[in-house]
Scaffold this motif. Sequence first.
Motif, mmCIF file in Angstrom:
data_model
loop_
_atom_site.group_PDB
_atom_site.id
_atom_site.type_symbol
_atom_site.label_atom_id
_atom_site.label_comp_id
_atom_site.label_asym_id
_atom_site.label_seq_id
_atom_site.Cartn_x
_atom_site.Cartn_y
_atom_site.Cartn_z
ATOM 1 N N ILE A 23 80.717 -2.599 18.379
ATOM 2 C CA ILE A 23 81.640 -2.517 19.557
ATOM 3 C C ILE A 23 83.048 -3.071 19.050
ATOM 4 O O ILE A 23 84.045 -2.291 19.520
ATOM 5 C CB ILE A 23 80.937 -3.214 20.977
ATOM 6 N N SER A 24 83.051 -4.339 18.709
ATOM 7 C CA SER A 24 84.138 -4.981 18.282
ATOM 8 C C SER A 24 84.975 -4.111 17.206
ATOM 9 O O SER A 24 86.309 -4.047 17.428
ATOM 10 C CB SER A 24 84.092 -6.282 17.798
ATOM 11 N N ALA A 25 84.303 -3.798 16.055
ATOM 12 C CA ALA A 25 84.729 -2.855 15.281
ATOM 13 C C ALA A 25 85.673 -1.605 15.419
ATOM 14 O O ALA A 25 86.212 -1.097 14.809
ATOM 15 C CB ALA A 25 83.787 -2.442 14.094
ATOM 16 N N ARG A 26 85.309 -1.123 16.957
ATOM 17 C CA ARG A 26 86.024 0.159 17.208
ATOM 18 C C ARG A 26 87.448 -0.186 17.938
ATOM 19 O O ARG A 26 88.191 0.582 18.494
ATOM 20 C CB ARG A 26 84.873 1.105 17.708
ATOM 21 N N ASN A 27 87.559 -1.567 18.169
ATOM 22 C CA ASN A 27 88.714 -1.915 18.870
ATOM 23 C C ASN A 27 88.929 -1.239 20.159
ATOM 24 O O ASN A 27 90.175 -0.395 20.316
ATOM 25 C CB ASN A 27 89.944 -1.930 17.869
ATOM 26 N N PRO A 28 88.185 -1.138 20.945
ATOM 27 C CA PRO A 28 88.414 -0.682 22.391
ATOM 28 C C PRO A 28 89.471 -1.306 23.040
ATOM 29 O O PRO A 28 89.696 -2.475 22.939
ATOM 30 C CB PRO A 28 86.836 -0.751 23.086
ATOM 31 N N SER A 29 90.087 -0.325 23.981
ATOM 32 C CA SER A 29 91.192 -0.884 24.718
ATOM 33 C C SER A 29 90.784 -1.648 26.086
ATOM 34 O O SER A 29 91.331 -2.554 26.616
ATOM 35 C CB SER A 29 92.131 0.186 25.237
ATOM 36 N N ARG A 30 89.570 -1.162 26.309
ATOM 37 C CA ARG A 30 88.826 -2.085 27.519
ATOM 38 C C ARG A 30 87.608 -1.418 27.366
ATOM 39 O O ARG A 30 86.907 -0.856 26.730
ATOM 40 C CB ARG A 30 89.433 -1.537 28.907
ATOM 41 N N LEU A 31 86.638 -2.504 28.136
ATOM 42 C CA LEU A 31 85.045 -2.254 28.315
ATOM 43 C C LEU A 31 84.926 -1.892 29.755
ATOM 44 O O LEU A 31 85.504 -2.368 30.529
ATOM 45 C CB LEU A 31 84.573 -3.687 27.955
ATOM 46 N N PHE A 32 84.076 -0.726 29.947
ATOM 47 C CA PHE A 32 83.453 -0.784 31.339
ATOM 48 C C PHE A 32 82.247 -1.245 31.172
ATOM 49 O O PHE A 32 81.066 -0.831 30.472
ATOM 50 C CB PHE A 32 83.399 0.771 31.808
ATOM 51 N N VAL A 33 81.877 -2.155 32.211
ATOM 52 C CA VAL A 33 80.468 -2.975 32.298
ATOM 53 C C VAL A 33 79.776 -2.411 33.652
ATOM 54 O O VAL A 33 80.738 -2.426 34.761
ATOM 55 C CB VAL A 33 80.862 -4.679 32.393
ATOM 56 N N THR A 34 78.551 -1.923 33.449
ATOM 57 C CA THR A 34 78.034 -1.539 34.835
ATOM 58 C C THR A 34 77.908 -2.383 35.789
ATOM 59 O O THR A 34 78.032 -1.811 36.976
ATOM 60 C CB THR A 34 76.621 -0.937 34.199
ATOM 61 N N HIS A 35 77.628 -3.465 35.375
ATOM 62 C CA HIS A 35 77.770 -4.556 36.459
ATOM 63 C C HIS A 35 78.713 -5.622 36.246
ATOM 64 O O HIS A 35 78.646 -6.567 35.530
ATOM 65 C CB HIS A 35 76.282 -5.582 36.369
ATOM 66 N N PHE A 36 80.217 -5.724 36.627
ATOM 67 C CA PHE A 36 80.693 -4.555 37.393
ATOM 68 C C PHE A 36 82.165 -4.393 36.984
ATOM 69 O O PHE A 36 82.756 -5.237 37.469
ATOM 70 C CB PHE A 36 80.370 -4.765 39.008
ATOM 71 N N GLY A 37 82.453 -3.134 36.499
ATOM 72 C CA GLY A 37 83.825 -2.906 36.378
ATOM 73 C C GLY A 37 84.508 -2.835 34.888
ATOM 74 O O GLY A 37 83.871 -3.145 34.043
ATOM 75 N N TYR A 38 85.712 -2.840 34.816
ATOM 76 C CA TYR A 38 86.399 -2.942 33.732
ATOM 77 C C TYR A 38 86.869 -4.237 33.277
ATOM 78 O O TYR A 38 86.863 -5.255 34.018
ATOM 79 C CB TYR A 38 87.996 -1.999 33.707
#
Length: 312
Positions: free
Chosen positions: A204-219
Amino acid sequence: MLSTTVIDTKWMGRPRSIGTVLLESDGHRALLDPGPASTLPVLRQHLAARGIGVTDLNAILLTHIHLDHAGATGALVRENPNLEVYVHKAGMLHMADPAKLLASAERLWPGELQHLFGETLPVPFGNLRMLKGGETLALGSRNLEVVYTPGHASHHVSYFDSSDGTAFVGDTTGFHIEGEPYVAPLTPPPDIDLEIWDASLDAISARNPSRLFVTHFGYSNDPAAHIAEHRRNLQRWTDLAADIQRNAPDQNIALQEFVAAASAEIAQRLPPAEVEHYIFNCGLDLSWLGLARYHRKRAEAGANRANTPSPS
């Protein structure tokens, strides 16, 4: 046009417990983790408010098959037989025939499945689309990269949206209420594997996401800090479980000690208004069972290696 809408399904009447995501693009509509069947009335209300019915949906994307994420899938497919259901290959048979999944869940929540999750219906095999990781799904003009992210569950994948850099990570990065400072690990049995989980966090880190969406709960808008916090807490809970397992006189006392220690940690890190919400949703007893099983399996594997004769 692309649209991403978070739907709070208000599981057990509690806001900010389970989030479903509606992904819209050029007339294509997909639900990511539709939640349990018990929250279907709330999901339908949110869809109707946007002028959408279940028959208007094209696809369901599952991060994994646990009931709080995927339990409503069969009911939605029964209403809309054209739905495509994307799921990791390790979870496909359990979606088509959920008997073993439900039996496992019943051991964790004896007598409570209907109340907590509603009726979990099978998904016809013809609706299932197998994922292995490495695919790119074209949903209208939206492209989602699929990455295999086991650790929490052997059938867990994450989805990376190239349009805005969001990573939809299911339970891989724990329980975290948007805007709060604490990330609680989610470690239910039977699939917890800390070594491959660490590799999934790396992926996940290697893709340098701008934000995470966590099912429990939110961004979560600082993925690097979030993942680092999750790693620390996961390791601490893992060490805590190992220490308790070595020293507690029996498993009931061990469970009580773990839940008390984890609850105290949560209370130290969060404002009082959030503490009970975290403890209710995190299933600390389940986290103990998952970590205790992980340590037993490691001990058994070590004993087997020690008893295996060396090749002459």
